[in-house]
Write a protein that holds these residues in place. Structure first.
Motif, short mmCIF file in Angstrom:
data_model
loop_
_atom_site.label_atom_id
_atom_site.label_comp_id
_atom_site.label_asym_id
_atom_site.label_seq_id
_atom_site.Cartn_x
_atom_site.Cartn_y
_atom_site.Cartn_z
N GLU A 77 -2.90 -8.54 8.18
CA GLU A 77 -2.45 -7.18 8.55
C GLU A 77 -0.94 -7.09 8.55
O GLU A 77 -0.36 -6.14 8.07
N THR A 78 -0.28 -8.15 9.11
CA THR A 78 1.18 -8.15 9.17
C THR A 78 1.76 -8.14 7.77
O THR A 78 2.67 -7.38 7.47
N SER A 79 1.20 -9.00 6.89
CA SER A 79 1.77 -9.04 5.54
C SER A 79 1.51 -7.72 4.82
O SER A 79 2.34 -7.23 4.07
N TYR A 80 0.36 -7.07 5.11
CA TYR A 80 0.08 -5.76 4.50
C TYR A 80 1.07 -4.72 5.03
O TYR A 80 1.65 -3.96 4.26
N ASN A 81 1.26 -4.74 6.36
CA ASN A 81 2.17 -3.75 6.96
C ASN A 81 3.62 -3.96 6.54
O ASN A 81 4.41 -3.04 6.56
N ASN A 82 3.98 -5.22 6.20
CA ASN A 82 5.35 -5.50 5.78
C ASN A 82 5.61 -5.09 4.33
O ASN A 82 6.76 -5.07 3.89
N LYS A 83 4.54 -4.82 3.60
CA LYS A 83 4.73 -4.43 2.20
C LYS A 83 5.39 -3.06 2.11
O LYS A 83 5.09 -2.17 2.91
N LYS A 84 6.25 -2.92 1.13
CA LYS A 84 6.91 -1.63 0.94
C LYS A 84 5.91 -0.62 0.39
O LYS A 84 4.95 -0.99 -0.30
N ILE A 85 6.16 0.64 0.73
CA ILE A 85 5.23 1.71 0.32
C ILE A 85 5.81 2.46 -0.88
O ILE A 85 6.96 2.91 -0.85
N TYR B 173 2.87 -4.26 -3.36
CA TYR B 173 3.26 -3.08 -2.58
C TYR B 173 2.02 -2.32 -2.10
O TYR B 173 0.92 -2.53 -2.62
N ARG B 174 2.24 -1.46 -1.12
CA ARG B 174 1.19 -0.50 -0.74
C ARG B 174 1.44 0.74 -1.59
O ARG B 174 2.48 1.37 -1.48
#
Ligand code: ZN
Length: 250
Positions: free
Chosen positions: A35-43, A84-85
């Motif tokens: 989750e952290t690595s997903y949330n840290n991804k740029k959008i 990225y997201r």
């Protein structure tokens, strides 16, 4: 049963409990890390131009700009989604107004907004690949596109998020140059150029934002190129590498 056996059973029970507790903790830590690595991804928000009854330009072989921009946005999203997201302002064939496109990016607090077009309606050009960043001052006299500030001013429309993009003008220009350089490494049918222009769909974006015209489907030779899956894949690779360069140079 002896006391020794009872104590042994209790120890075994505790050991099993501890084992499962550790398993749950390990899984939780793994989920949290993901989750952290997903949330840290740029959008990144990709904006396929046109849609619904707004077909955009039409090629002589029947290609609609709205269809091509959506197809290309999906290919670019696939190329970007590991790092990225990625969100699309529209995922199917329906119409969106400009504030709707920008609202999505602003509410997501996206790091980048990239609008995808291939119609060539913005400038009086018949061919070529252009990347526009928002610049009201460099407003060329020959702009006709209905989605420019000229229309807004003449009709006294008050667009949402008006001119927020001004504060990102310099970084959007850098983004445009980064993507241009990489597109030129991957695409051969035309040279990609960068130009500042008062593009309405970019004006309200509160993040670096560009509009890419990936050639002009009204030009039969470019329509043919843009129907080639390999060309679209190369565009996606070029844009992805340009984005990577942009973030690594920040
Ligand atoms: Zn267009």
């Amino acid at each position: 049963m002896s006391a020794y056996c009872n104590i042994f059973s209790i120890y075994r029970y505790i050991a099993i409990l501890l084992f499962f507790a550790m398993l749950v903790m390990a899984n939780t830590a793994e989920v949290m890390a993901k989750e952290t690595s997903y949330n840290n991804k740029k959008i990144i928000v990709l904006d396929p131009g046109h849609g619904g009854h707004d077909k955009g330009a039409q090629g002589t072989n029947g290609t609609y700009e709205k269809t091509l921009s959506l197809k290309l946005a999906h290919i670019i999203a696939k190329e970007l989604e590991d790092k990225y997201r990625v969100f699309l302002t529209r995922t199917d064939d329906y119409r969106l107004d400009n504030p709707g496109r920008i609202d999505a990016a602003n509410h997501l607090e996206a790091d980048l907004f990239i609008s995808i077009h291939s119609g060539g309606s913005f400038l009086h050009k018949a061919n070529g690949i252009y990347i526009y960043y928002y610049n009201e001052i460099s407003w060329p006299a020959n702009i006709l596109e209905s989605t420019t500030l000229k229309t807004i001013k003449s009709k006294n429309i008050q667009p949402q998020w008006h001119n927020i993009q001004d504060r990102h003008k310099a970084t959007s220009h850098v983004l445009a140059e980064s993507v241009k350089n990489r597109i030129n490494e991957h695409i051969e049918f035309a040279k990609c150029k960068v130009q500042g222009a008062p593009v309405l769909v970019l004006s309200g974006a509160d993040m670096p934002a560009i509009l890419i015209e990936t050639g002009y489907i009204s030009n039969p030779a470019e329509e043919k190129e843009l129907k080639d899956a390999k060309v679209l894949s190369n565009f996606a690779k070029g844009i992805s590498k340009g984005i990577e360069d942009f973030f690594s140079n920040l």
